[in-house]
Design a protein around this motif. Structure first.
Motif, PDB file in Angstrom:
ATOM      1  N   PHE A  61     -42.756  19.831 -29.928  1.00 46.97           N
ATOM      2  CA  PHE A  61     -43.898  20.643 -29.508  1.00 46.97           C
ATOM      3  C   PHE A  61     -44.836  20.772 -30.700  1.00 46.97           C
ATOM      4  N   VAL A  62     -46.112  21.018 -30.409  1.00 51.31           N
ATOM      5  CA  VAL A  62     -47.081  21.327 -31.460  1.00 51.31           C
ATOM      6  C   VAL A  62     -47.428  22.808 -31.341  1.00 51.31           C
ATOM      7  N   GLU A  63     -47.534  23.473 -32.473  1.00 46.20           N
ATOM      8  CA  GLU A  63     -47.843  24.905 -32.453  1.00 46.20           C
ATOM      9  C   GLU A  63     -49.306  25.145 -32.095  1.00 46.20           C
ATOM     10  N   PRO A  64     -49.593  26.221 -31.334  1.00 48.40           N
ATOM     11  CA  PRO A  64     -48.677  27.185 -30.734  1.00 48.40           C
ATOM     12  C   PRO A  64     -47.992  26.586 -29.497  1.00 48.40           C
ATOM     13  N   ALA A  65     -46.692  26.813 -29.385  1.00 45.51           N
ATOM     14  CA  ALA A  65     -45.903  26.183 -28.336  1.00 45.51           C
ATOM     15  C   ALA A  65     -45.404  27.208 -27.324  1.00 45.51           C
ATOM     16  N   ASP A  66     -45.263  26.744 -26.103  1.00 47.06           N
ATOM     17  CA  ASP A  66     -44.666  27.560 -25.050  1.00 47.06           C
ATOM     18  C   ASP A  66     -43.609  26.716 -24.338  1.00 47.06           C
ATOM     19  N   PRO A  67     -42.342  26.811 -24.770  1.00 50.39           N
ATOM     20  CA  PRO A  67     -41.288  25.999 -24.167  1.00 50.39           C
ATOM     21  C   PRO A  67     -40.616  26.658 -22.967  1.00 50.39           C
ATOM     22  N   SER A  68     -41.263  27.658 -22.378  1.00 44.75           N
ATOM     23  CA  SER A  68     -40.618  28.444 -21.325  1.00 44.75           C
ATOM     24  C   SER A  68     -40.219  27.597 -20.118  1.00 44.75           C
ATOM     25  N   LEU A  69     -41.007  26.561 -19.785  1.00 44.30           N
ATOM     26  CA  LEU A  69     -40.651  25.737 -18.633  1.00 44.30           C
ATOM     27  C   LEU A  69     -39.312  25.041 -18.846  1.00 44.30           C
ATOM     28  N   ILE A  70     -39.009  24.698 -20.097  1.00 41.09           N
ATOM     29  CA  ILE A  70     -37.720  24.086 -20.421  1.00 41.09           C
ATOM     30  C   ILE A  70     -36.630  25.148 -20.499  1.00 41.09           C
ATOM     31  N   LEU A  71     -36.905  26.222 -21.215  1.00 43.34           N
ATOM     32  CA  LEU A  71     -35.876  27.219 -21.474  1.00 43.34           C
ATOM     33  C   LEU A  71     -35.466  27.976 -20.218  1.00 43.34           C
ATOM     34  N   ASP A  72     -36.405  28.219 -19.311  1.00 35.52           N
ATOM     35  CA  ASP A  72     -36.057  28.932 -18.083  1.00 35.52           C
ATOM     36  C   ASP A  72     -35.000  28.171 -17.285  1.00 35.52           C
ATOM     37  N   THR A  73     -35.198  26.864 -17.148  1.00 36.50           N
ATOM     38  CA  THR A  73     -34.239  26.040 -16.411  1.00 36.50           C
ATOM     39  C   THR A  73     -32.935  25.903 -17.192  1.00 36.50           C
ATOM     40  N   PHE A  74     -33.052  25.708 -18.492  1.00 35.58           N
ATOM     41  CA  PHE A  74     -31.890  25.555 -19.360  1.00 35.58           C
ATOM     42  C   PHE A  74     -31.011  26.806 -19.310  1.00 35.58           C
ATOM     43  N   ASP A  75     -31.626  27.977 -19.392  1.00 37.30           N
ATOM     44  CA  ASP A  75     -30.877  29.220 -19.435  1.00 37.30           C
ATOM     45  C   ASP A  75     -30.196  29.546 -18.105  1.00 37.30           C
ATOM     46  N   ALA A  76     -30.662  28.945 -17.032  1.00 42.22           N
ATOM     47  CA  ALA A  76     -30.064  29.206 -15.722  1.00 42.22           C
ATOM     48  C   ALA A  76     -28.900  28.268 -15.416  1.00 42.22           C
ATOM     49  N   SER A  77     -28.532  27.418 -16.377  1.00 38.06           N
ATOM     50  CA  SER A  77     -27.511  26.395 -16.125  1.00 38.06           C
ATOM     51  C   SER A  77     -26.229  26.664 -16.900  1.00 38.06           C
ATOM     52  N   THR A  78     -25.184  25.950 -16.497  1.00 35.90           N
ATOM     53  CA  THR A  78     -23.879  26.028 -17.153  1.00 35.90           C
ATOM     54  C   THR A  78     -23.677  24.794 -18.012  1.00 35.90           C
ATOM     55  N   GLY A  79     -23.178  24.986 -19.217  1.00 40.46           N
ATOM     56  CA  GLY A  79     -23.000  23.877 -20.145  1.00 40.46           C
ATOM     57  C   GLY A  79     -21.781  23.038 -19.839  1.00 40.46           C
TER      58      GLY A  79
END
Length: 386
Positions: free
Chosen positions: A245-263
């Motif tokens: 990412f280049v600053e200022p970054a907003d990775p929420s589209l990735i993190l929202d899906t990532f955080d809802a998953s099981t590793g």
């Protein structure tokens, strides 16, 4: 189409939407409507057992005429006698919403995949001979929905990858192995590490695994993958991963899906730190910003080729594990940047020369480690394992 270099034309569909006011308001829903298949997933039979013994099932392999993975910018050459064997899994190149999985003979998807090999897999041709399979990849829209169809499509794609990997191992002989992928390819690579490397003798032959453009949780994924995170520049048998990412970054589209998953280790990924390798140093990135020289690809005006540029930018890893550039190099970015200042398309091309040097450095470390074991066991008439 086959001549255009590096950046796929189809990604303009997504990026054009990203540039509009409508996208900023209804972006996710617009993408789903445009890209997610309307029909149900259709189960498909397993490929015949010997499918990947056929050269036409590979986009790149050492004996392939016109191998796209052999491309290099001026001043570099593919190794004449490559020491390692590289298994590269290309990212999503199928954007048709008519099917959940790409047909193997889809020319448009295969042409795009070949472009990716030129700009991504080529970074490894100084260290090894490259195999990159065609596979019934999940369509782009599978990553925009939680429908069960999407998971089934990814499972089908992975079965092809697993079959291709078995053939790759037969053809690679006893050479050291480099594993690499991007985006959907990196997701499949994670599964491959869990299923075929973790706890297996094969792990001793792995020079490094480049799981690029897909999150790897240090606590929810890494324990199940069979290799540690790379923490030293000359370490072999380890995993590198970053998302640019280049600053200022907003990775929420990735993190929202990532955080809802099981590793892969069976626990939630929510809030967990991700591997964030600095591609220049080859070690985990610092949270403090520092300037680095990078060797990035810059496409020509007609996208027919690219040149290698020497650029300078700052790099740091944020708290969760996103690689942040202070500014992009000249000629990189513009309309190809995804929402949130996401430079996903450029994960490899931003650091092409750095990745190339990293692979060669880790191969030398692997060679040295193996030589030490051979020397140790030689007096006993034993052969070192792996």
């Amino acid at each position: 189409m086959a001549r255009k270099f590096l950046y796929i034309v189809a990604v303009l569909i997504v990026l054009a939407l990203a540039a509009t006011f409508a996208y900023r308001i209804w972006g996710a829903e617009l993408l789903r409507q445009a890209m997610v298949p309307g029909g149900r997933f259709e189960a498909q039979a397993e490929l015949p057992q010997d499918s990947y013994a056929r050269p036409e099932m590979w986009l790149a392999r050492p004996d392939k005429s016109g191998n796209p993975a052999l491309w290099t910018p001026e001043g570099h050459q593919a190794a004449a006698r490559p020491e390692a064997a590289v298994f590269f899994i290309h990212p999503t190149s199928y954007l048709n919403r008519a099917r959940w999985n790409a047909p193997l003979d889809d020319k448009e998807a295969n042409d795009r995949a070949a472009l990716f090999l030129r700009g991504q897999a080529s970074a490894f041709n100084g260290a090894g001979a490259i195999w990159a399979p065609r596979y019934r990849q999940a369509t782009f829209g599978a990553f925009l929905t939680t429908k069960a169809d999407a998971g089934q499509a990814l499972d089908l794609a992975y079965r092809d990858i697993a079959a291709a990997f078995e053939q790759f191992l037969k053809e690679a002989g006893d050479r050291p192995i480099i594993l690499a992928g991007h985006s959907q390819g990196a997701l499949h690579l994670k599964r491959l590490l869990r299923d075929r490397v973790a706890g297996k003798p094969l792990a001793k032959r792995i020079v490094a695994a480049y799981v690029v453009g897909w999150p790897v949780s240090k606590t929810a994924d890494l324990p199940a993958l069979g290799l540690p995170e790379c923490t030293a520049a000359e370490q072999s048998g380890c995993i590198l991963s970053w998302q640019s990412f280049v600053e200022p970054a907003d990775p929420s589209l990735i993190l929202d899906t990532f955080d809802a998953s099981t590793g892969f280790a069976g626990v939630s990924r929510a809030g967990t730190p991700m591997i964030c390798t600095n591609p220049v140093t080859g070690v985990p990135g610092s949270s403090e910003s520092a300037a680095f020289d990078i060797g990035n690809l810059v496409p020509s005006a007609d996208f027919a080729t690219a040149r290698l540029a020497n650029s300078t930018t700052t790099l740091r890893c944020d708290g969760r594990g996103i690689l942040l550039l202070g500014s992009p190099p000249d000629g990189v970015g513009g309309q190809y940047v995804l929402p949130g200042n996401n430079y996903h398309v450029f994960d490899y091309s931003l650091f092409w020369a750095n990745v190339r040097a990293d692979a060669q450095r880790r191969l030398a470390a692997h060679r040295g480690r193996r030589s030490a074991w051979i020397e140790l066991f030689a007096p006993f008439g034993l052969r070192a394992a792996g």
